[in-house]
Motif scaffolding. Structure first.
Motif, short mmCIF file in Angstrom:
data_model
loop_
_atom_site.label_atom_id
_atom_site.label_comp_id
_atom_site.label_asym_id
_atom_site.label_seq_id
_atom_site.Cartn_x
_atom_site.Cartn_y
_atom_site.Cartn_z
N THR A 95 0.83 -1.21 0.00
CA THR A 95 0.00 0.00 0.00
C THR A 95 0.86 1.25 0.00
OG1 THR A 95 -1.73 -1.18 1.20
CG2 THR A 95 -1.84 1.21 1.24
N ILE A 96 1.93 1.24 0.79
CA ILE A 96 2.84 2.40 0.84
C ILE A 96 3.55 2.57 -0.50
CG2 ILE A 96 5.01 3.20 1.87
CD1 ILE A 96 4.03 1.94 4.50
N ILE A 117 3.45 5.88 -2.95
CA ILE A 117 4.66 6.61 -3.35
C ILE A 117 4.76 6.67 -4.88
CG2 ILE A 117 7.19 6.48 -3.36
CD1 ILE A 117 7.00 5.45 -0.48
N ARG A 118 4.48 5.57 -5.54
CA ARG A 118 4.56 5.56 -7.00
C ARG A 118 3.49 6.46 -7.62
NH1 ARG A 118 6.14 -0.66 -8.46
NH2 ARG A 118 8.29 -0.47 -7.79
N LYS A 174 5.44 13.89 -11.93
CA LYS A 174 6.01 13.95 -13.29
C LYS A 174 4.99 14.50 -14.28
CE LYS A 174 9.31 10.20 -12.78
NZ LYS A 174 9.66 8.82 -13.18
N ARG A 175 3.74 14.07 -14.12
CA ARG A 175 2.70 14.51 -15.04
C ARG A 175 2.43 16.00 -14.91
NH1 ARG A 175 -1.24 10.72 -13.81
NH2 ARG A 175 -1.93 12.15 -12.21
N ARG A 176 2.42 16.53 -13.70
CA ARG A 176 2.11 17.95 -13.47
C ARG A 176 3.37 18.81 -13.44
NH1 ARG A 176 -2.80 18.08 -9.06
NH2 ARG A 176 -4.19 16.77 -10.28
N THR A 201 5.99 19.50 -7.51
CA THR A 201 6.29 18.69 -6.33
C THR A 201 5.00 18.06 -5.83
OG1 THR A 201 8.06 20.22 -5.74
CG2 THR A 201 7.28 18.74 -4.03
N TRP A 202 5.07 16.80 -5.50
CA TRP A 202 3.89 16.07 -5.01
C TRP A 202 4.35 15.18 -3.87
CZ3 TRP A 202 -0.70 17.54 -6.81
CH2 TRP A 202 -1.83 16.82 -6.44
N GLN A 203 3.48 14.99 -2.92
CA GLN A 203 3.91 14.18 -1.77
C GLN A 203 2.85 13.14 -1.41
OE1 GLN A 203 4.49 16.90 1.45
NE2 GLN A 203 2.33 17.13 1.88
#
Length: 96
Positions: free
Chosen positions: A65-66, A70-71, A78-80, A83-85
């Motif tokens: 699940t983790i 993360i993926r 990458k698509r936007r 930075t994404w978390q």
């Protein structure tokens, strides 16, 4: 004399129990206890193995699940091109 001896032999044979009644059938208490103890030991070993397997299953499920979270965050970043978390929280004893 012969009549007395014959009467004595007949009386003894009549008082004896048949052969199938004299033989013992079934198991002794010791045999039953040994089998019960052996089954108990095997059940304890099997139970410990089962609990270990169940715990590994839970840990692997949480790890998967983790990894998915993360993926997913990497893919979205990458698509936007931003930075994404990924974040996790515990609510009512469950991690979300």
């Amino acid at each position: 004399m012969h009549l007395l001896l014959l009467a004595l032999i007949l009386t003894t044979k009549q008082n004896q129990q048949p052969q199938w009644i004299q033989s013992t059938a079934g198991y002794t208490l010791l045999e039953v206890l040994v089998v019960v103890i052996m089954v108990g030991v095997l059940a304890a070993l099997g139970g410990a193995g089962f609990l270990g397997w169940f715990e590994r299953l839970r840990v692997n499920d949480a790890r998967d699940t983790i990894l998915i979270a993360i993926r997913d965050a990497q893919s979205t970043a990458k698509r936007r091109n931003a930075t994404w978390q990924a974040s996790f929280r515990e609510e009512n004893g469950k991690v979300q």
